[in-house]
Design an enzyme around this catalytic site. Sequence first.
Site, PDB file in Angstrom:
ATOM      1  N   CYS A  86       0.846  -1.198   0.000  1.00  0.00           N
ATOM      2  CA  CYS A  86       0.000   0.000   0.000  1.00  0.00           C
ATOM      3  C   CYS A  86       0.882   1.249   0.000  1.00  0.00           C
ATOM      4  CB  CYS A  86      -0.962  -0.038   1.190  1.00  0.00           C
ATOM      5  SG  CYS A  86      -2.396   1.052   0.998  1.00  0.00           S
ATOM      6  N   HIS A 194      -3.343  -5.769   1.013  1.00  0.00           N
ATOM      7  CA  HIS A 194      -2.658  -6.014   2.286  1.00  0.00           C
ATOM      8  C   HIS A 194      -2.598  -7.502   2.645  1.00  0.00           C
ATOM      9  CE1 HIS A 194      -2.344  -1.836   3.919  1.00  0.00           C
ATOM     10  NE2 HIS A 194      -3.356  -1.616   3.086  1.00  0.00           N
ATOM     11  N   GLU A 196      -0.783  -8.876   4.857  1.00  0.00           N
ATOM     12  CA  GLU A 196      -0.633  -9.032   6.304  1.00  0.00           C
ATOM     13  C   GLU A 196      -1.973  -9.026   7.026  1.00  0.00           C
ATOM     14  OE1 GLU A 196      -0.823  -4.540   5.896  1.00  0.00           O
ATOM     15  OE2 GLU A 196      -0.268  -6.268   4.672  1.00  0.00           O
TER      16      GLU A 196
END
Length: 229
Positions: A86, A194, A196
């Site tokens: 990002c 994302h 994660e």
Amino acid sequence: MKFAVLVFPGSNCDIDCYKAVEETIGQPVDYVWHTATDLSAYDCIIVPGGFSYGDYLRCGAISRFAPVMNEVAKAAEQGKYIIGICNGFQILTEAGLLPGALLRNTGMKFVCHDSVLQVENNNTPFTSEYALGEEIIIPIAHGEGNYYCDEETLEKLKANNQIVFTYKNNPNGSLNNIAGVSNERGNVVGMMPHPERAVNEVLGTTDGKRMFTSILNSWRDQHDTASIR
């Protein structure tokens, strides 16, 4: 294998990245402040999401001048693994470590929801455990995720297999539905979604977990081969 998670003023996904490394692959991981001038101890550098320096001027435009970015460039040249997520992707493009730029979403609105990605290149250290063409679910959360490059750069991306992920349903106007790209060498990857935030069932998807296991296993394969030589 040792990981660094960079922290800039305004980073807000650094903890998510730290926890993802810790919980998915159990490797040593440190937060590294933007003023750091030595990354030699680290094998993989994560440039996390957020709003570095408040996104003043342009997303990533101030962060690219932070002292630590000189060390990130050195690490890239050395073949170390670098992933920008990002705002981290925006920083890597501003720093010239990845081609292209991230513009405002075509709808001029912040988008935040799960996205379906297609794996376009599974021959990188970050995607080796995905199948080519596989569809995965990874969340997005951005207002400036509209990937753009000129026609010549796009042709190079295609020719060198540098388009790593594409959106199945383009949420931001990105050229050719691009969600993530790599450098020519393949050791630097940037993506707007994302991974994660997709490593545990409680988050709704675990499709991001294999990105972290890919990194670890690719590094182990590389170093096992190096030790044999």
